[in-house]
Design a protein around this motif. Structure first.
Motif, short mmCIF file in Angstrom:
data_model
loop_
_atom_site.label_atom_id
_atom_site.label_comp_id
_atom_site.label_asym_id
_atom_site.label_seq_id
_atom_site.Cartn_x
_atom_site.Cartn_y
_atom_site.Cartn_z
N ARG A 257 0.95 -1.42 0.20
CA ARG A 257 -0.13 -0.13 0.16
C ARG A 257 0.78 1.33 -0.08
N GLU A 258 0.19 2.40 -0.40
CA GLU A 258 1.07 3.58 -0.31
C GLU A 258 1.21 3.90 1.36
N PHE A 259 2.31 4.33 1.72
CA PHE A 259 2.73 4.42 3.06
C PHE A 259 3.46 6.02 3.07
N ARG A 260 2.84 6.71 4.31
CA ARG A 260 3.69 7.94 4.67
C ARG A 260 4.62 7.90 5.68
N ALA A 272 6.20 1.81 16.81
CA ALA A 272 5.08 2.14 17.60
C ALA A 272 4.20 1.09 18.00
N ALA A 273 3.32 1.52 18.56
CA ALA A 273 2.39 0.42 19.19
C ALA A 273 1.71 -0.38 18.26
N GLY A 274 2.23 -1.75 18.22
CA GLY A 274 1.78 -2.69 17.10
C GLY A 274 2.22 -2.62 15.90
N ARG A 275 3.03 -1.74 15.68
CA ARG A 275 3.82 -1.62 14.18
C ARG A 275 5.14 -1.14 14.36
N SER A 276 5.95 -1.63 13.45
CA SER A 276 7.38 -1.20 13.27
C SER A 276 7.74 -1.24 11.64
N GLY A 277 9.05 -0.61 11.58
CA GLY A 277 9.26 -0.92 9.95
C GLY A 277 10.72 -0.11 9.80
N LEU A 278 10.95 -0.41 8.52
CA LEU A 278 12.40 0.70 7.71
C LEU A 278 11.50 1.52 7.00
N VAL A 279 11.54 2.74 7.35
CA VAL A 279 10.79 3.73 6.38
C VAL A 279 11.87 4.75 5.90
N LEU A 286 5.77 -2.53 1.37
CA LEU A 286 5.56 -4.03 1.71
C LEU A 286 5.03 -4.10 3.13
N CYS A 287 3.97 -4.64 3.58
CA CYS A 287 3.23 -4.47 4.79
C CYS A 287 3.19 -5.98 5.09
N THR A 293 2.07 -12.43 16.96
CA THR A 293 1.83 -11.32 17.86
C THR A 293 0.55 -10.41 17.12
N GLY A 294 0.59 -10.45 15.75
CA GLY A 294 -0.42 -9.81 14.92
C GLY A 294 0.26 -8.27 14.61
N LYS A 295 1.30 -8.06 15.13
CA LYS A 295 2.02 -6.65 14.89
C LYS A 295 2.22 -6.50 13.16
N GLU A 296 2.24 -5.40 12.95
CA GLU A 296 2.54 -5.00 11.29
C GLU A 296 4.20 -4.71 11.35
N PHE A 297 4.96 -5.26 10.29
CA PHE A 297 6.03 -4.65 9.92
C PHE A 297 5.94 -4.04 8.36
N VAL A 298 6.68 -2.89 8.24
CA VAL A 298 6.75 -2.24 6.95
C VAL A 298 7.93 -1.97 6.54
#
Length: 325
Positions: A257-260, A272-279, A286-287, A293-298
């Protein structure tokens, strides 16, 4: 807009207050300060480095106002609640408080130095311990204030859906792309230049740390993203380490998806809470929904849809092949 402005004020205010406090102490002691301030003290507490008042004020202003403006702007643009970044806010409060305390103690140590042949004052190590205690106390205040802006719970999606890339039985495939961050290159370069200027104005001990940090930031401003039978692997573009890997068995679902960048509060490795990533930039990402855990990595990268489809296919193949217990 009003909420974003409040967040910006919350995170930027400690830098502004610390800067104003140091300037206030300088103004109060102006008539008692020498022409050259003792700005570096050895382990014994005695002065062994000196700086002019103008250079001192320039360094203080840069150290407080530049980071304060940056974090204020990031908080203003971010949609993430401060409650999801309480640790970062606490550090953002404690750091300027500790530095402001050190600068204030340094000015007090210089008061009346050189008058009537007196020697420059001392800055014993126990005073540095006091500055860290002040930083910890103010950091706790930041932790509490961030909690007043609670994090919103992340929404859940159906893990059974997601794109697939058709592969014949036994067929192997891999995907790889490189991505860079103009923002990190600019910030790293600017920090390295600032460190060089500080090294010339206040000596190598003051300038080499930011110069090194800036150089490392620029070096790690790009990465290679790879998807294959091992899962997702992210490595720095120019060096083999650091490396980040998410194995297939940890991937429940992959989408694109598009990500800011401001969705995670900025650039680089974010959490952050429930989410992490390399931005590294805003744009296609890519999500991954992580199993257990159900967490999201971006990871922000071009052609993320193909990467997501291949990951879903490989992960599904791995789950099918795994023996039932």
């Amino acid at each position: 807009m009003a909420r974003s402005a409040r967040r910006a004020m919350v995170v930027a205010s400690p830098f502004l207050l610390a800067w104003a406090g140091v300037l206030g102490i300088f103004a109060a002691l102006a008539d008692r300060l020498p022409d050259r301030l003792a700005t570096h003290f050895g382990s014994s507490g005695h002065a062994d480095g000196f700086t002019g008042p103008g250079a001192f004020l320039s360094v203080v202003t840069a150290l407080f106002l530049v980071p304060g403006a940056v974090v204020g702007w990031l908080a203003f643009r971010s949609r993430t609640a401060l409650g999801a970044r309480r640790a970062l806010v606490a550090v953002g409060y404690g750091t300027p408080a500790q530095l402001g305390c050190v600068f204030g103690l340094l000015l007090l140590a210089n008061a009346d130095a050189g008058a009537a042949g007196s020697e420059p004052g001392e800055l014993p190590l126990w005073q540095l311990a006091v500055s860290f205690a002040v930083g910890a106390a103010v950091g706790w205040v930041g932790w509490l204030l961030a909690g007043l802006d609670p994090a919103s719970p992340s929404g859940d999606t159906d893990p059974g859906r997601g794109p697939r890339l058709p592969l014949a039985e036994g067929e192997l495939a891999s995907w790889t792309r490189t991505v860079g961050s103009p923002v990190l290159i600019g910030v790293g370069g600017a920090t390295a230049v600032l460190g060089g200027a500080l090294a010339l104005a206040a000596g190598p001990p003051a300038g080499l740390p930011p110069a090194a940090i800036g150089a490392v930031t620029a070096l790690l401003s790009g990465c290679r993203v790879t998807v294959d039978r091992r899962g997702l692997t992210v490595t720095a573009r120019f060096v083999a380490r650091p490396r980040l890997r998410v194995p297939l068995e940890r991937i429940e679902r992959a989408t694109s998806r598009e990500f800011r960048a401001m969705e995670l509060g900025g650039w680089g490795y974010r959490s952050a809470a429930g989410r992490s990533g390399l931005v590294l930039r805003s744009g296609e990402a890519l999500c991954l929904r992580l199993a257990a855990t159900g967490k999201e990595f971006v990871v922000t990268v071009d052609d993320a849809a193909t990467a997501a489809a291949l990951l879903n296919t490989l992960a599904e193949r791995g789950r099918t092949a795994a023996p039932e217990g």
